[in-house]
Design an enzyme around this catalytic site. Structure first.
Site, PDB file in Angstrom:
ATOM      1  N   HIS A 127       9.162  -5.210  -2.254  1.00  0.00           N
ATOM      2  CA  HIS A 127       7.927  -4.505  -2.290  1.00  0.00           C
ATOM      3  C   HIS A 127       7.168  -5.210  -3.319  1.00  0.00           C
ATOM      4  O   HIS A 127       7.330  -5.604  -4.190  1.00  0.00           O
ATOM      5  CB  HIS A 127       8.531  -2.860  -2.700  1.00  0.00           C
ATOM      6  CG  HIS A 127       7.243  -1.907  -2.552  1.00  0.00           C
ATOM      7  ND1 HIS A 127       6.224  -1.983  -3.289  1.00  0.00           N
ATOM      8  CD2 HIS A 127       6.689  -0.860  -1.317  1.00  0.00           C
ATOM      9  CE1 HIS A 127       5.275  -0.946  -2.994  1.00  0.00           C
ATOM     10  NE2 HIS A 127       5.633  -0.673  -1.735  1.00  0.00           N
TER      11      HIS A 127
ATOM     12  N   GLU B 293       2.854  -4.614   4.466  1.00  0.00           N
ATOM     13  CA  GLU B 293       2.042  -3.622   3.444  1.00  0.00           C
ATOM     14  C   GLU B 293       0.908  -4.526   2.796  1.00  0.00           C
ATOM     15  O   GLU B 293       1.196  -5.173   1.859  1.00  0.00           O
ATOM     16  CB  GLU B 293       3.086  -3.107   2.581  1.00  0.00           C
ATOM     17  CG  GLU B 293       4.282  -2.253   3.107  1.00  0.00           C
ATOM     18  CD  GLU B 293       4.513  -1.111   2.301  1.00  0.00           C
ATOM     19  OE1 GLU B 293       4.556  -0.040   2.559  1.00  0.00           O
ATOM     20  OE2 GLU B 293       4.957  -1.417   1.074  1.00  0.00           O
TER      21      GLU B 293
HETATM   22  P1  PGA Z   1       1.359   4.592  -0.004  1.00  0.00           P
HETATM   23  O1  PGA Z   1       2.579   3.654  -0.216  1.00  0.00           O
HETATM   24  O2  PGA Z   1       1.755   5.140   1.396  1.00  0.00           O
HETATM   25  O3  PGA Z   1       1.293   5.506  -1.114  1.00  0.00           O
HETATM   26  O4  PGA Z   1       0.222   3.752   0.154  1.00  0.00           O
HETATM   27  C1  PGA Z   1       3.194   2.957   0.668  1.00  0.00           C
HETATM   28  C2  PGA Z   1       4.352   1.842   0.123  1.00  0.00           C
HETATM   29  O5  PGA Z   1       3.998   1.209  -1.080  1.00  0.00           O
HETATM   30  O6  PGA Z   1       5.513   1.773   0.633  1.00  0.00           O
END
Ligand code: PGA
Length: 280
Positions: free
Chosen positions: A129, A199
């Site tokens: 992440h 992401e």
């Molecule tokens: P968010 O986070 O939905 O709050 O943007 C997603 C993540 O970091 O997995």
């Protein structure tokens, strides 16, 4: 099958977790027809995993009891394998860690191992992440080692990749994402399921969401990689999208060709919103 994973990050106290679970069980029971085919995954702070596992176990035991009554059987009539299948298979939601260490055990203050996660009922673990790549200086080499540790304990890693705003502005995002995937998958094989979460860093927790076309472009790239480079290392391949997913945008993202699910941060803290996203 769609996969919807909730990443609570460093949020929710024990009491808030309890209230979330109550809401989840009652919402799930009311909407079981729409939810039973969604692979829902809850990734809470590590300290809550054991408790959540025991709550899920209690729920599964009720399921086993009613099965025994229906079939007029006692517990001795089932093999250990069958019992495992009934108890784990009937879980309405799976659980996962938000990270693990690459080592098996030892002097790693503050870390948890893949084995520890597996022993508290985890079937998944989020790895790479951007909170950890950026905040904890984890490069793809570190992530690759963590993936190996997770696979050795039969955990399915949810491998996060994604570009910064600066990389996107330079229009280097596709090459960046491909490199991140290549580096994190280096020397790793034997995935039951290969799950990649796209992401974009600039979309995480900001309310900014890429356009459908921008997500589609990345989905096309990942699909091509799944089909060409990674066809042989996994039985199944999934691409999730994460970054400011909400009830209001979940359906249009899930409709994108090649997007198999979502990784939801902030919006997953509200159990009703999470369940509504899953019903999409
Ligand atoms: P968010 O986070 O939905 O709050 O943007 C997603 C993540 O970091 O997995």
């Amino acid at each position: 099958m769609k996969i919807i994973a909730a990443n609570w990050k460093m949020n929710n106290s024990f009491d808030e977790c309890d209230a979330w679970l109550d809401g989840f069980f009652s919402g799930y029971t009311k909407n079981i027809d729409k939810l039973k085919d969604v692979e829902m995954i809850l990734c809470p702070p590590h300290i809550l995993l054991d408790y959540i596992d025991s709550e899920l176990m209690e729920d599964s035991m009720k399921h086993l009891d009613s099965l025994m009554t229906q079939q007029n059987k006692s517990i001795e009539d089932f093999s250990e394998e069958e019992l495992n299948e009934i108890v784990l298979g009937s879980r309405p939601i799976r659980i996962g860690g938000q990270d693990c260490h690459s080592g098996e055990s030892g002097s790693y203050t503050g870390s948890v191992s893949a084995d520890m996660l597996s022993k508290v009922g985890c079937e998944y673990v989020i790895l790479g992440h951007s909170d950890r790549r950026d905040g904890c200086f984890e490069n793809s080499d570190v992530v690759a080692k963590k993936i190996s540790a997770a696979l050795a304990k039969k955990l399915t890693p949810i491998i996060c990749v994604g570009e910064s705003k600066a990389v996107r502005e330079k229009k280097e995002h596709l090459a960046f994402i491909e490199k991140q995937i290549e580096e994190t998958l280096a020397n790793n094989s034997g995935f039951e399921s290969l799950v990649i979460a796209y992401e974009p860093i600039w979309a995480i927790g900001t309310g900014l969401v890429p356009t459908i076309e921008e997500i589609q472009e990345v989905a096309n790239l990942v699909k091509k990689l799944f089909e060409t480079k990674y066809a042989n290392i996994a039985n199944k391949h999934y691409l999730l999208y994460g970054g400011s997913v909400k009830e209001s945008n979940a359906k249009s993202i899930l409709d994108i060709n090649g997007v198999d699910g979502l990784l939801v941060g902030g919006a997953s803290l509200n159990v009703d919103e999470f369940l509504n996203i899953c019903q999409n």
